[in-house]
Design an enzyme around this catalytic site. Structure first.
Site, mmCIF file in Angstrom:
data_model
loop_
_atom_site.group_PDB
_atom_site.id
_atom_site.type_symbol
_atom_site.label_atom_id
_atom_site.label_comp_id
_atom_site.label_asym_id
_atom_site.label_seq_id
_atom_site.Cartn_x
_atom_site.Cartn_y
_atom_site.Cartn_z
ATOM 1 N N PHE A 124 -3.758 -5.924 6.751
ATOM 2 C CA PHE A 124 -3.274 -4.984 7.764
ATOM 3 C C PHE A 124 -2.764 -3.728 7.067
ATOM 4 C CE2 PHE A 124 0.281 -3.582 10.559
ATOM 5 C CZ PHE A 124 -0.356 -3.529 11.791
ATOM 6 N N LEU A 126 -1.157 -0.340 7.722
ATOM 7 C CA LEU A 126 -0.484 0.661 8.556
ATOM 8 C C LEU A 126 0.335 1.608 7.673
ATOM 9 C CD1 LEU A 126 0.315 1.623 11.448
ATOM 10 C CD2 LEU A 126 2.192 -0.024 11.383
ATOM 11 N N SER A 133 8.643 3.186 8.462
ATOM 12 C CA SER A 133 9.255 2.969 9.789
ATOM 13 C C SER A 133 8.686 3.952 10.807
ATOM 14 C CB SER A 133 10.779 3.181 9.708
ATOM 15 O OG SER A 133 11.342 2.399 8.711
ATOM 16 N N TRP A 157 1.776 -0.664 0.002
ATOM 17 C CA TRP A 157 2.519 -1.888 0.339
ATOM 18 C C TRP A 157 1.690 -2.802 1.224
ATOM 19 C CZ3 TRP A 157 6.331 -3.028 -2.634
ATOM 20 C CH2 TRP A 157 7.099 -2.001 -3.211
ATOM 21 N N ARG A 269 27.177 -31.464 -8.253
ATOM 22 C CA ARG A 269 28.116 -30.724 -9.110
ATOM 23 C C ARG A 269 29.560 -31.103 -8.766
ATOM 24 N NH1 ARG A 269 28.230 -27.926 -13.883
ATOM 25 N NH2 ARG A 269 29.718 -26.194 -13.789
ATOM 26 N N HIS A 339 25.484 -22.526 -6.157
ATOM 27 C CA HIS A 339 25.006 -22.997 -7.468
ATOM 28 C C HIS A 339 25.772 -22.369 -8.635
ATOM 29 C CE1 HIS A 339 21.622 -24.443 -5.081
ATOM 30 N NE2 HIS A 339 21.137 -25.072 -6.136
ATOM 31 N N GLU A 364 7.802 -5.223 8.369
ATOM 32 C CA GLU A 364 7.570 -5.449 9.806
ATOM 33 C C GLU A 364 8.792 -5.047 10.645
ATOM 34 O OE1 GLU A 364 4.965 -8.193 11.125
ATOM 35 O OE2 GLU A 364 4.211 -8.830 9.178
ATOM 36 N N GLU A 368 17.386 -2.155 10.265
ATOM 37 C CA GLU A 368 17.931 -1.030 11.050
ATOM 38 C C GLU A 368 17.054 -0.763 12.277
ATOM 39 O OE1 GLU A 368 17.509 -0.975 7.613
ATOM 40 O OE2 GLU A 368 19.620 -1.493 7.422
HETATM 41 C C1 LIG Z 1 6.483 -6.947 0.049
HETATM 42 C C2 LIG Z 1 6.049 -6.017 1.124
HETATM 43 C C3 LIG Z 1 4.864 -6.254 1.806
HETATM 44 C C4 LIG Z 1 4.422 -5.361 2.793
HETATM 45 N N1 LIG Z 1 3.224 -5.595 3.434
HETATM 46 C C5 LIG Z 1 2.745 -4.658 4.301
HETATM 47 C C6 LIG Z 1 1.438 -4.825 4.888
HETATM 48 O O1 LIG Z 1 0.751 -5.824 4.658
HETATM 49 N N2 LIG Z 1 0.963 -3.827 5.697
HETATM 50 C C7 LIG Z 1 1.685 -2.711 5.972
HETATM 51 O O2 LIG Z 1 1.181 -1.847 6.717
HETATM 52 N N3 LIG Z 1 2.938 -2.528 5.443
HETATM 53 C C8 LIG Z 1 3.478 -3.479 4.605
HETATM 54 N N4 LIG Z 1 4.726 -3.296 4.047
HETATM 55 C C9 LIG Z 1 5.445 -2.058 4.317
HETATM 56 C C10 LIG Z 1 6.651 -2.243 5.241
HETATM 57 O O3 LIG Z 1 6.248 -2.563 6.529
HETATM 58 C C11 LIG Z 1 7.489 -0.949 5.170
HETATM 59 O O4 LIG Z 1 8.049 -0.929 3.882
HETATM 60 C C12 LIG Z 1 8.571 -0.899 6.232
HETATM 61 O O5 LIG Z 1 8.000 -0.638 7.493
HETATM 62 C C13 LIG Z 1 9.623 0.181 5.947
HETATM 63 O O6 LIG Z 1 9.043 1.389 5.659
HETATM 64 P P1 LIG Z 1 9.461 2.212 4.348
HETATM 65 O O7 LIG Z 1 9.443 1.278 3.189
HETATM 66 O O8 LIG Z 1 8.605 3.425 4.278
HETATM 67 O O9 LIG Z 1 10.975 2.629 4.586
HETATM 68 P P2 LIG Z 1 11.492 3.923 5.382
HETATM 69 O O10 LIG Z 1 10.872 3.985 6.724
HETATM 70 O O11 LIG Z 1 11.352 5.111 4.512
HETATM 71 O O12 LIG Z 1 13.042 3.574 5.534
HETATM 72 C C14 LIG Z 1 13.983 3.753 4.471
HETATM 73 C C15 LIG Z 1 15.365 3.350 4.998
HETATM 74 O O13 LIG Z 1 15.734 4.197 6.089
HETATM 75 C C16 LIG Z 1 16.032 3.383 7.227
HETATM 76 N N5 LIG Z 1 15.580 4.079 8.435
HETATM 77 C C17 LIG Z 1 14.367 4.624 8.693
HETATM 78 N N6 LIG Z 1 14.334 5.157 9.914
HETATM 79 C C18 LIG Z 1 15.554 4.923 10.472
HETATM 80 C C19 LIG Z 1 16.154 5.206 11.733
HETATM 81 N N7 LIG Z 1 15.461 5.812 12.724
HETATM 82 N N8 LIG Z 1 17.437 4.827 11.934
HETATM 83 C C20 LIG Z 1 18.134 4.172 10.960
HETATM 84 N N9 LIG Z 1 17.630 3.878 9.766
HETATM 85 C C21 LIG Z 1 16.360 4.234 9.523
HETATM 86 C C22 LIG Z 1 15.257 2.090 7.022
HETATM 87 O O14 LIG Z 1 15.809 1.024 7.773
HETATM 88 C C23 LIG Z 1 15.411 1.908 5.516
HETATM 89 O O15 LIG Z 1 16.674 1.337 5.254
HETATM 90 C C24 LIG Z 1 5.200 -4.205 3.100
HETATM 91 C C25 LIG Z 1 6.418 -3.989 2.422
HETATM 92 C C26 LIG Z 1 6.844 -4.889 1.459
HETATM 93 C C27 LIG Z 1 8.152 -4.625 0.760
#
Ligand SMILES: Cc1cc2nc3c(=O)[nH]c(=O)nc-3n(C[C@H](O)[C@H](O)[C@H](O)COP(=O)(O)OP(=O)(O)OC[C@H]3O[C@@H](n4cnc5c(N)ncnc54)[C@H](O)[C@@H]3O)c2cc1C
Length: 403
Positions: A124, A126, A133, A157, A269, A339, A364, A368
């Site tokens: 997937f 996206l 986000s 990611w 323990r 532990h 997913e 937040e």
């Molecule tokens: C191990 C792993 C596997 C993944 N697998 C997939 C996958 O298979 N397919 C895929 O498409 N994606 C995947 N992802 C991506 C994941 O879905 C995104 O990392 C996630 O949606 C958050 O986006 P970002 O990392 O860009 O954080 P950002 O959107 O940049 O957010 C950064 C911070 O700001 C906060 N924030 C953002 N907007 C707001 C708001 N409006 N109000 C308050 N706080 C806010 C967030 O909560 C976070 O703390 C994966 C991520 C990881 C770590």
């Protein structure tokens, strides 16, 4: 009438998956995690057991079980490790169930069937470097060219990026339209212009595969467009209803793993002349894990029950994902605490649980985003409407046409 019991079929599924995890995952997981190794043999065996398409109708190659059966599989898999639950999450939850909901008969025959049988893997795509986000601001472009679209952009990611045969890719046909320009495509790995590379240096899920998907002038047949032009954002959000469900179920299994490890250690323990389980502050951590486990499982099964009814469950699934992933992370942190110093080393699995659990509160929908969603539902700022294509209710109809 409320019924909290699992069916005979679900109990057998639980027993079979639990045994599989005990014999095929847990004995090897420490080594695979250390070596950053994703074992495809596990996926092949899951396919042989029918677990790569457990809630996909039999006519599309699946096991035809209900949606809570998928939750059972995910809970058991994540008890072993997050990596294999993540594989089922993206393959079944985010990809196959989306094809089931939105695909044409031809797309289901060509892509869903081999995925449900487990001969092909789905992923997937996206998230992008500049859009997580805020998925509505994604930049991957899709330009119509005769009977095809030309895709350019990059996804980051992406779980299973180096192993998937098929990707669900979200791209925009017109960035000025924001989320209304987003369109979904089924992209095969072997299309010219598709390359992937793994992400190194992750905090956790070392036994899993996560990486980038780069699309350079990739020609995708128009027949591989899922839904209409501009319908992709809606499709992505509906896919997340199913992906989040699997994350919540997996988180429940991770919490149970933390609880079991902590109970075992609390009996072994001794401090101050008694086993540490006798100390009330240790009991408090264990009690919180027990409560968190029960609460998470109830929220997951409620969400699955709604899916079985064929009704929208975005609100309930978001709540289950938020609470279960938060509980899993807190449980993993407390399991290390129980532990003591030994929990801080990889002599015990609890440090791996905590590194893995952090991903659950990020992907997913971050903690937040789910907090905001729940507030908006409560305040009446957000409500869910019936989609023009819903996931088929369970028991599945014999005919292929669920619409
Ligand atoms: C191990 C792993 C596997 C993944 N697998 C997939 C996958 O298979 N397919 C895929 O498409 N994606 C995947 N992802 C991506 C994941 O879905 C995104 O990392 C996630 O949606 C958050 O986006 P970002 O990392 O860009 O954080 P950002 O959107 O940049 O957010 C950064 C911070 O700001 C906060 N924030 C953002 N907007 C707001 C708001 N409006 N109000 C308050 N706080 C806010 C967030 O909560 C976070 O703390 C994966 C991520 C990881 C770590």
């Amino acid at each position: 009438m409320l019924d909290f019991s699992l069916s005979q079929e679900q109990l057998e599924l639980q027993k079979m998956t639990r045994k599989f995890v005990q014999t095929e995952i847990i004995p090897y997981m420490k080594e695979w995690d250390e070596q950053h190794h994703f074992e495809m043999g596990v996926v092949q065996k899951l396919a042989q057991l029918g677990l790569m398409g457990v809630c996909i109708p039999e006519k599309y190659g699946g096991a035809g079980m209900d949606y809570n059966s998928l939750a059972i599989v995910c809970e058991e898999l994540e008890y072993g490790d997050t990596a294999y639950r993540t594989a089922v999450s993206v393959h079944t939850g985010l990809n196959s169930m989306t094809l089931l909901q939105w695909g044409t008969e031809e797309q289901k025959e060509k892509y869903l069937k081999p995925q449900a049988e487990g001969s092909k893997l789905g992923a997937f795509g996206l998230t992008e470097p500049g859009a997580g986000s805020d998925a509505g601001s994604l930049q991957t472009r899709a330009r119509r060219d005769g009977d095809s679209y030309i895709l350019n952009g990059s996804k980051i990611w992406i779980s299973l990026s180096d192993y998937a045969d098929h990707f669900l890719i979200f791209a925009t046909v017109d960035p000025s339209k924001k989320h209304k320009g987003i369109t979904a495509f089924i992209v095969e790995r072997n299309y010219p212009g598709v390359t992937t590379r793994p992400i190194r240096g992750k905090l956790g899920i070392h036994g899993g595969n996560t990486g980038e998907v780069i699309l350079e002038d990739v020609r995708v047949p128009a027949a591989n467009r899922l839904g209409d032009e501009g319908e992709g954002f809606k499709i992505a959000m509906s896919a997340l209803d199913n992906g989040r469900f699997t994350v919540a179920a997996g988180a429940t299994g991770l919490t149970r793993a933390c609880l079991d490890a902590s109970v075992k250690y609390a009996h072994e323990r001794k401090t101050f002349g008694v086993e540490i389980g006798k100390h009330q502050l240790v009991q408090q951590m264990i009690a919180k894990m027990e409560a968190g486990y029960q609460i998470s499982q109830l929220l997951v099964f409620k969400s699955g029950w709604l899916k079985n009814q064929g009704v929208r469950n975005t609100r309930e699934t978001s709540l289950a994902k938020w609470i279960a992933s938060d509980v899993a992370f807190q449980s993993a942190s407390d399991a290390i605490q129980v532990h003591g110093a030994y929990g801080y080393s990889n002599e015990y699995p609890v440090e791996r649980y905590m590194r893995n659990a952090k991903a659950l509160v990020i992907y997913e929908g971050t903690r937040e985003i789910h907090t905001i969603m729940q507030a908006e539902y409560a305040l009446g700022y957000r409500e869910d409407k019936i989609l023009n294509r819903m996931l088929p209710p369970w028991p599945f109809a014999n005919s292929g046409d669920y619409l």
